[in-house]
Motif scaffolding. Sequence first.
Motif, PDB file in Angstrom:
ATOM      1  N   LYS A  86      11.543 -29.409 -50.377  1.00  0.00           N
ATOM      2  CA  LYS A  86      12.460 -28.409 -50.928  1.00  0.00           C
ATOM      3  C   LYS A  86      13.517 -29.061 -51.798  1.00  0.00           C
ATOM      4  O   LYS A  86      13.930 -28.509 -52.815  1.00  0.00           O
ATOM      5  N   LEU A  87      13.965 -30.258 -51.411  1.00  0.00           N
ATOM      6  CA  LEU A  87      14.956 -30.968 -52.214  1.00  0.00           C
ATOM      7  C   LEU A  87      14.394 -31.359 -53.576  1.00  0.00           C
ATOM      8  O   LEU A  87      15.107 -31.374 -54.570  1.00  0.00           O
ATOM      9  N   LYS A  88      13.110 -31.673 -53.602  1.00  0.00           N
ATOM     10  CA  LYS A  88      12.484 -32.068 -54.862  1.00  0.00           C
ATOM     11  C   LYS A  88      12.423 -30.916 -55.850  1.00  0.00           C
ATOM     12  O   LYS A  88      12.295 -31.137 -57.054  1.00  0.00           O
ATOM     13  N   LYS A  89      12.499 -29.684 -55.357  1.00  0.00           N
ATOM     14  CA  LYS A  89      12.404 -28.516 -56.229  1.00  0.00           C
ATOM     15  C   LYS A  89      13.716 -28.186 -56.925  1.00  0.00           C
ATOM     16  O   LYS A  89      13.749 -27.368 -57.829  1.00  0.00           O
ATOM     17  N   ILE A  90      14.804 -28.818 -56.511  1.00  0.00           N
ATOM     18  CA  ILE A  90      16.100 -28.559 -57.145  1.00  0.00           C
ATOM     19  C   ILE A  90      16.133 -29.300 -58.475  1.00  0.00           C
ATOM     20  O   ILE A  90      16.020 -30.520 -58.509  1.00  0.00           O
ATOM     21  N   PRO A  91      16.272 -28.574 -59.591  1.00  0.00           N
ATOM     22  CA  PRO A  91      16.281 -29.241 -60.900  1.00  0.00           C
ATOM     23  C   PRO A  91      17.592 -29.991 -61.121  1.00  0.00           C
ATOM     24  O   PRO A  91      18.668 -29.404 -61.138  1.00  0.00           O
ATOM     25  N   LEU A  92      17.508 -31.305 -61.272  1.00  0.00           N
ATOM     26  CA  LEU A  92      18.698 -32.141 -61.423  1.00  0.00           C
ATOM     27  C   LEU A  92      18.723 -32.859 -62.770  1.00  0.00           C
ATOM     28  O   LEU A  92      19.387 -33.876 -62.911  1.00  0.00           O
ATOM     29  N   SER A  93      18.056 -32.319 -63.766  1.00  0.00           N
ATOM     30  CA  SER A  93      18.018 -32.981 -65.061  1.00  0.00           C
ATOM     31  C   SER A  93      19.382 -32.917 -65.743  1.00  0.00           C
ATOM     32  O   SER A  93      20.259 -32.134 -65.374  1.00  0.00           O
ATOM     33  N   ASN A  94      19.548 -33.748 -66.745  1.00  0.00           N
ATOM     34  CA  ASN A  94      20.790 -33.806 -67.505  1.00  0.00           C
ATOM     35  C   ASN A  94      21.113 -32.445 -68.119  1.00  0.00           C
ATOM     36  O   ASN A  94      22.243 -31.959 -68.033  1.00  0.00           O
ATOM     37  N   ASP A  95      20.122 -31.810 -68.748  1.00  0.00           N
ATOM     38  CA  ASP A  95      20.338 -30.506 -69.381  1.00  0.00           C
ATOM     39  C   ASP A  95      20.695 -29.441 -68.356  1.00  0.00           C
ATOM     40  O   ASP A  95      21.555 -28.597 -68.588  1.00  0.00           O
ATOM     41  N   SER A  96      20.028 -29.476 -67.208  1.00  0.00           N
ATOM     42  CA  SER A  96      20.297 -28.498 -66.162  1.00  0.00           C
ATOM     43  C   SER A  96      21.722 -28.629 -65.641  1.00  0.00           C
ATOM     44  O   SER A  96      22.436 -27.636 -65.483  1.00  0.00           O
ATOM     45  N   MET A  97      22.141 -29.862 -65.381  1.00  0.00           N
ATOM     46  CA  MET A  97      23.509 -30.089 -64.893  1.00  0.00           C
ATOM     47  C   MET A  97      24.539 -29.685 -65.942  1.00  0.00           C
ATOM     48  O   MET A  97      25.547 -29.051 -65.634  1.00  0.00           O
ATOM     49  N   SER A  98      24.276 -30.024 -67.183  1.00  0.00           N
ATOM     50  CA  SER A  98      25.193 -29.666 -68.271  1.00  0.00           C
ATOM     51  C   SER A  98      25.329 -28.151 -68.379  1.00  0.00           C
ATOM     52  O   SER A  98      26.428 -27.620 -68.546  1.00  0.00           O
ATOM     53  N   ARG A  99      24.205 -27.452 -68.270  1.00  0.00           N
ATOM     54  CA  ARG A  99      24.226 -25.986 -68.352  1.00  0.00           C
ATOM     55  C   ARG A  99      24.994 -25.379 -67.181  1.00  0.00           C
ATOM     56  O   ARG A  99      25.778 -24.450 -67.357  1.00  0.00           O
TER      57      ARG A  99
END
Length: 136
Positions: A86-99
Amino acid sequence: MKRHFETKHLALKNKPVEFFQRKLLSLRSQQVNIKCLADVSKNALKPLYEVALKIAIVGKPHTIAEELTLPVDIVSNMINPQEADKLKKIPLSNDSMSRRISDMFKNFQYQLKMQIKESTFFSIQCDESTDVANRA
């Protein structure tokens, strides 16, 4: 229905009923898949914003999201592998965090504007600043 196919979908006019039944089954299976993905997204949304808030507070690059969260190996060994997935499904990309940080900032701005509009009085404090030549 026949008129609709003759005017709008001429290529599908002579298809057998089984073709449309297969299309219906395909559509229903897609809807189930989308619903499952939406449920995962709802569950991951709160932790995603919490991680984005931590990143904004420390003022570091958005790419440190993986370092701020619990490593998947620890969760896998301490709790169970399904929870680690379930933790792997959390999107932690740079763009996602910035958004997400941008969304929180826009929400903060909106709340501040609403509080200012609802208040009868407010004040603005100005401070004189100088440059290196000591000019205002």
